[in-house]
Design a protein around this motif. Structure first.
Motif, PDB file in Angstrom:
ATOM      1  N   GLY A  13       0.819  -1.204   0.000  1.00  0.00           N
ATOM      2  CA  GLY A  13       0.000   0.000   0.000  1.00  0.00           C
ATOM      3  C   GLY A  13       0.849   1.247   0.000  1.00  0.00           C
ATOM      4  N   PHE A  14       0.444   2.243  -0.788  1.00  0.00           N
ATOM      5  CA  PHE A  14       1.186   3.503  -0.900  1.00  0.00           C
ATOM      6  C   PHE A  14       0.194   4.651  -0.764  1.00  0.00           C
ATOM      7  CE2 PHE A  14       3.300   0.321  -3.519  1.00  0.00           C
ATOM      8  CZ  PHE A  14       4.599   0.366  -3.056  1.00  0.00           C
ATOM      9  N   ALA A  15       0.572   5.652   0.007  1.00  0.00           N
ATOM     10  CA  ALA A  15      -0.252   6.854   0.205  1.00  0.00           C
ATOM     11  C   ALA A  15       0.647   8.064   0.039  1.00  0.00           C
ATOM     12  CB  ALA A  15      -0.902   6.853   1.580  1.00  0.00           C
ATOM     13  N   SER A  16       0.344   8.884  -0.965  1.00  0.00           N
ATOM     14  CA  SER A  16       1.133  10.082  -1.241  1.00  0.00           C
ATOM     15  C   SER A  16       0.588  11.313  -0.537  1.00  0.00           C
ATOM     16  CB  SER A  16       1.178  10.340  -2.756  1.00  0.00           C
ATOM     17  OG  SER A  16      -0.133  10.439  -3.274  1.00  0.00           O
ATOM     18  N   ALA A  17      -0.583  11.182   0.118  1.00  0.00           N
ATOM     19  CA  ALA A  17      -1.180  12.287   0.872  1.00  0.00           C
ATOM     20  C   ALA A  17      -2.068  11.682   1.961  1.00  0.00           C
ATOM     21  CB  ALA A  17      -1.971  13.217  -0.043  1.00  0.00           C
ATOM     22  N   ASN A  18      -2.719  12.520   2.710  1.00  0.00           N
ATOM     23  CA  ASN A  18      -3.590  12.041   3.772  1.00  0.00           C
ATOM     24  C   ASN A  18      -4.938  11.642   3.172  1.00  0.00           C
ATOM     25  OD1 ASN A  18      -4.842  11.454   6.142  1.00  0.00           O
ATOM     26  ND2 ASN A  18      -4.862  13.566   6.924  1.00  0.00           N
ATOM     27  N   PRO A  19      -5.300  10.354   3.106  1.00  0.00           N
ATOM     28  CA  PRO A  19      -6.560   9.933   2.486  1.00  0.00           C
ATOM     29  C   PRO A  19      -7.771  10.061   3.398  1.00  0.00           C
ATOM     30  CG  PRO A  19      -5.343   8.013   3.204  1.00  0.00           C
ATOM     31  CD  PRO A  19      -4.489   9.212   3.553  1.00  0.00           C
ATOM     32  N   LEU A  20      -7.577  10.491   4.658  1.00  0.00           N
ATOM     33  CA  LEU A  20      -8.689  10.559   5.615  1.00  0.00           C
ATOM     34  C   LEU A  20      -9.405  11.901   5.574  1.00  0.00           C
ATOM     35  CD1 LEU A  20      -6.951   8.855   8.682  1.00  0.00           C
ATOM     36  CD2 LEU A  20      -8.416   7.807   6.928  1.00  0.00           C
ATOM     37  N   GLY A  21      -9.003  12.780   4.690  1.00  0.00           N
ATOM     38  CA  GLY A  21      -9.626  14.097   4.669  1.00  0.00           C
ATOM     39  C   GLY A  21     -10.983  14.121   3.981  1.00  0.00           C
ATOM     40  N   GLY A  22     -11.238  13.223   3.046  1.00  0.00           N
ATOM     41  CA  GLY A  22     -12.525  13.221   2.336  1.00  0.00           C
ATOM     42  C   GLY A  22     -12.705  14.424   1.449  1.00  0.00           C
ATOM     43  N   THR A  23     -11.690  14.757   0.644  1.00  0.00           N
ATOM     44  CA  THR A  23     -11.753  15.946  -0.202  1.00  0.00           C
ATOM     45  C   THR A  23     -12.558  15.674  -1.466  1.00  0.00           C
ATOM     46  OG1 THR A  23      -9.681  15.303  -1.276  1.00  0.00           O
ATOM     47  CG2 THR A  23      -9.528  16.716   0.656  1.00  0.00           C
ATOM     48  N   ALA A  24     -12.747  16.743  -2.256  1.00  0.00           N
ATOM     49  CA  ALA A  24     -13.457  16.604  -3.525  1.00  0.00           C
ATOM     50  C   ALA A  24     -12.636  15.776  -4.506  1.00  0.00           C
ATOM     51  CB  ALA A  24     -13.750  17.985  -4.108  1.00  0.00           C
ATOM     52  N   PHE A  25     -13.333  15.130  -5.429  1.00  0.00           N
ATOM     53  CA  PHE A  25     -12.713  14.260  -6.450  1.00  0.00           C
ATOM     54  C   PHE A  25     -11.896  13.144  -5.804  1.00  0.00           C
ATOM     55  CE2 PHE A  25     -12.958  18.530  -8.364  1.00  0.00           C
ATOM     56  CZ  PHE A  25     -13.823  18.264  -9.415  1.00  0.00           C
ATOM     57  N   GLY A  26     -12.355  12.700  -4.642  1.00  0.00           N
ATOM     58  CA  GLY A  26     -11.637  11.632  -3.965  1.00  0.00           C
ATOM     59  C   GLY A  26     -11.754  10.306  -4.675  1.00  0.00           C
ATOM     60  N   VAL A  27     -12.928  10.016  -5.290  1.00  0.00           N
ATOM     61  CA  VAL A  27     -13.106   8.766  -6.027  1.00  0.00           C
ATOM     62  C   VAL A  27     -12.431   8.840  -7.385  1.00  0.00           C
ATOM     63  CG1 VAL A  27     -14.821   7.157  -6.950  1.00  0.00           C
ATOM     64  CG2 VAL A  27     -15.249   8.323  -4.798  1.00  0.00           C
ATOM     65  N   ALA A  28     -12.450  10.008  -8.014  1.00  0.00           N
ATOM     66  CA  ALA A  28     -11.820  10.151  -9.326  1.00  0.00           C
ATOM     67  C   ALA A  28     -10.308  10.051  -9.225  1.00  0.00           C
ATOM     68  CB  ALA A  28     -12.225  11.474  -9.973  1.00  0.00           C
ATOM     69  N   VAL A  29      -9.731  10.651  -8.190  1.00  0.00           N
ATOM     70  CA  VAL A  29      -8.272  10.648  -8.008  1.00  0.00           C
ATOM     71  C   VAL A  29      -7.985  10.175  -6.584  1.00  0.00           C
ATOM     72  CG1 VAL A  29      -6.149  11.983  -8.252  1.00  0.00           C
ATOM     73  CG2 VAL A  29      -8.165  12.639  -9.554  1.00  0.00           C
ATOM     74  N   PRO A  30      -7.959   8.861  -6.356  1.00  0.00           N
ATOM     75  CA  PRO A  30      -7.680   8.370  -5.004  1.00  0.00           C
ATOM     76  C   PRO A  30      -6.248   8.667  -4.586  1.00  0.00           C
ATOM     77  CG  PRO A  30      -8.764   6.687  -6.350  1.00  0.00           C
ATOM     78  CD  PRO A  30      -8.325   7.777  -7.283  1.00  0.00           C
ATOM     79  N   GLU A  31      -6.067   8.806  -3.277  1.00  0.00           N
ATOM     80  CA  GLU A  31      -4.743   9.068  -2.728  1.00  0.00           C
ATOM     81  C   GLU A  31      -4.016   7.791  -2.327  1.00  0.00           C
ATOM     82  OE1 GLU A  31      -3.347  11.850  -2.816  1.00  0.00           O
ATOM     83  OE2 GLU A  31      -4.960  13.307  -3.049  1.00  0.00           O
TER      84      GLU A  31
END
Length: 385
Positions: free
Chosen positions: A231-249
């Motif tokens: 698993g790789f995370a380039s940012a914090n995925p827990l924020g729930g920002t816009a376009f989260g499904v289109a561009v997952p973190e």
């Protein structure tokens, strides 16, 4: 055969067979032809008209001798036949007449004779000349005549092609629309530091990504025993920002050795890309069938095919992830991000801000032709260099 009145008498050493052959069949014969006969009797082809002319007299009617010969020839042709032959011929003739009568008749336009056609031409031309806009009536005012002269002198403009209508880009409303951020700090520098604290990867986000990788590893253990999941995370995925499904973190990469995939669908494929797509479908079916993950979309047109899934996360809120097989870009992105942090402390901050800006602006969706988040990271690194 009876000799028709129009056939001239042979002269000299000519005989009737050669004379008939010359004039009926239009083929040259070795017999000499009298020039007088050649001038008075033109060559004719053998058809129904010449046959009728040969049998009929000069008045166009059959004489008694010719009628008797025709009757005798018809009897000689019919008498040897039996009764059932004659009945069959009669029935066939009647049937043919009935079929011809049942066919629809086409009403054809009667042809005009040459004299009538020549008489109708001038009238049509005069009619068109009266209706032509280039030749108006002589009884016009000076203003009208000047108008018609300007129209005649104006060159004809070519028809311009109609522009192709462009389909409007319809944007669907986002489930999490872009909203203005509210900061507790005052001042630009303080607000930037507060934003970086929100979007930077944290220990909680790394733990959430690791738990998702373990869940994927357990789900694929039965179908793909030798699979390695990272698993790789380039940012914090827990924020729930816009376009989260289109561009997952979050990127989940399943690493498989093709030699250990015997018995899996698509193992016999020679093309590596097709084998990779087949393995992604196998992994997706295995994860979705357990009911833990939810399928959202697939992106198989890129260099590295992947699918977007919704993984369970803490608090009951789903976390969008990208699932791929034997992909190298997520590992490269994570390695580059860590290397930039070691070389320059503020390099990671610039990369996170650029990626967040591109995501909020909706210009980092690779499936629509935009630059991928990894490409935006390379642009930021190039700027820093």
């Amino acid at each position: 055969l009876p000799i028709s009145p129009w056939l001239p008498r042979p002269t000299g050493d000519q005989d009737y067979p050669s004379l008939v052959s010359n004039h009926l069949f239009d083929s040259p014969c070795d017999c000499p032809i009298n020039p007088t006969i050649a001038l008075l009797m033109p060559c004719m082809k053998f058809n129904l008209t010449t046959l009728r002319a040969a049998l009929c007299g000069s008045d166009g009617q059959l004489d008694l001798r010719t009628s008797c010969i025709l009757l005798a020839g018809t009897l000689c042709a019919v008498l040897p036949l039996e009764i059932h032959h004659l009945l069959a011929a009669l029935v066939g003739a009647i049937g043919y007449m009935l079929i011809q009568s049942l066919q629809p008749e086409v009403q054809r336009r009667p042809k005009l004779s040459k004299s009538k056609a020549e008489q109708s031409r001038p009238s049509r031309q005069s009619h068109h000349s009266r209706q032509s806009p280039e030749q108006p009536a002589s009884k016009m005012s000076a203003a009208e005549s000047q108008k018609w002269s300007s129209l005649r002198q104006r060159p004809a403009q070519p028809a311009q092609a109609q522009p192709v209508p462009v389909k409007a880009d319809v944007r669907k409303p986002s489930a999490v629309p872009v909203q203005a951020l509210s900061f507790a700090a005052m001042g630009f520098d303080a607000q930037v530091q507060e934003l970086l604290t929100v979007i930077s990867p944290s220990d909680d986000s790394r733990a959430a990504v690791e738990s998702i990788a373990k869940l994927v590893r357990r789900s694929l253990a039965s179908a793909l025993p030798g699979a390695e999941v990272d698993g790789f995370a380039s940012a914090n995925p827990l924020g729930g920002t816009a376009f989260g499904v289109a561009v997952p973190e979050v990127d989940i990469v399943v690493t498989l050795d093709p030699k250990t995939c015997r018995g899996q669908p698509g193992f016999g494929l020679q093309d590596a890309s097709k084998l990779q797509k087949s393995l992604i479908r196998t992994c997706t079916d295995q994860l979705v069938s357990n009911g833990t993950f939810k399928f959202r979309r697939s992106a198989f047109r890129g260099a590295e095919p992947k699918v977007t899934l919704i993984a369970p996360a803490a608090g009951g809120q789903g976390m969008p992830i990208n699932l791929s097989v034997n992909a190298a870009s997520p590992a490269h992105c994570a390695a580059l991000f860590e290397a930039c942090g070691r070389l320059a402390p503020h390099a990671q901050d610039i990369i996170l801000l650029v990626r967040r800006w591109a995501k909020d602006r909706g210009v980092s969706h690779a499936a629509k032709g935009h630059l991928a988040p990894y490409s935006w990271m390379l642009l930021a690194v190039y700027y820093l260099q």
